[in-house]
Design an enzyme around this catalytic site. Sequence first.
Site: not given
Length: 388
Positions: A9, A90, A178, A238
């Site tokens: 990941n 991922r 997600h 963010r």
Amino acid sequence: MTRAVLVLNAGSSSIKFALYGAEHLDVLCRGQIDGIGGTPRFVAKGARAARLTETLALPETATHETLTAWLLETLRARLDDVTISAAGHRVVHGGARFVAPVCIDDAVMGELDSLVSLAPLHEPHNLATIRAVAKAWSQLPQVACFDTQFHRTQPRLAQLFALPQELTDDGVLRYGFHGLSYEYIAGVLPQHVGPRADGRVIVAHLGNGASMCALKERRSVASTMGFTALDGLMMGTRSGALDPGVVLHLLQHKRMSPDEVSSLLYNKSGLLGVSGISADVRKLEASDDPRAAEALDLFAYRAARELGSLVAVLGGLDVLVFTAGIGEHSAGVRRRICEPSAWAGVVLDLVANERGGPRISSPRSQVDVLVIPTDEEVVIARATRQQV
Ligand code: ADP
């Protein structure tokens, strides 16, 4: 020999890994290389971790690619009783094309390359890691699992922007992210709340990246993230949802370049930008600077507002789940989100909340509120085992 599935990941400055026994998906070891771009560090835990970390030196000037190669070589050399039979990754953005995990070949890589601009912070690292594995072990089957795939069950209206049809047809849609985390939570939720798991559920994944997902019958019906992982909640660095006019203002009147705006919105905003101190909730909670308090207040205010909009989509709320770094560990953030959500039937048990759950709602609460640690890696391991 133990056959194992390797899960990778890759984030912007880290590569998390986990090694699972292929038969029972028991964790052999897991860990991460973080600090990529600065001074990389390696940590591992689990039954076989000691053999990995003993007297180990990381390459000094290192990229995602070289560190992946280093990690593979370390696993091969130090875990000589383990054979890795497949690798699962991922991959943040699967666009409109990838709605399920897929075995990676050259054609798939070509399509994934075309999605890089949709997730500039993550996708290049995901792909670099896949390439590094292919280079080191060219025969190893590799599987891509997408953060967007879980949301493909959303009704069309939840995916549409109010933009001209040509853009929609061109793939400018709300994808949501997600998804691997939400898939994990959806899988374990019945153990916590029985049949209510199939009711009206909101999962708040609050980590460095943060989003919320509304589920019905344990499928995604709406999410706060959109075309990119920039939309929705305020995050570590963010901005989350923003009046698009702000972007025009920065480009047209502040004369910022697109790259500068991108860096501002992805790397310099959110908790870090508002506080001017840190993106890390632990540091903000420990600070007595009023800007730290304001950043945490804004984070919770935005989350409570977005939660309200998802309650409207669901027509009420039965279960609320907090997960990921902040959701799992910050009692203060959970309280600041739950208190203004009393109108939706949320009543916290403050003592259970401080303890960290799993159940943190009061018996008088109409909504079951839970803290459930997420596990995106095991979702990838299962899918990888199934694909190869
Ligand atoms: P990522 O999105 O990178 O996987 P995580 O889910 O691990 O991130 O979340 C990382 C964030 O979780 C940290 O930046 C920090 O804000 C928060 N966090 C981690 N541990 C704690 C803690 N004990 N208390 C409060 N916040 C925490």
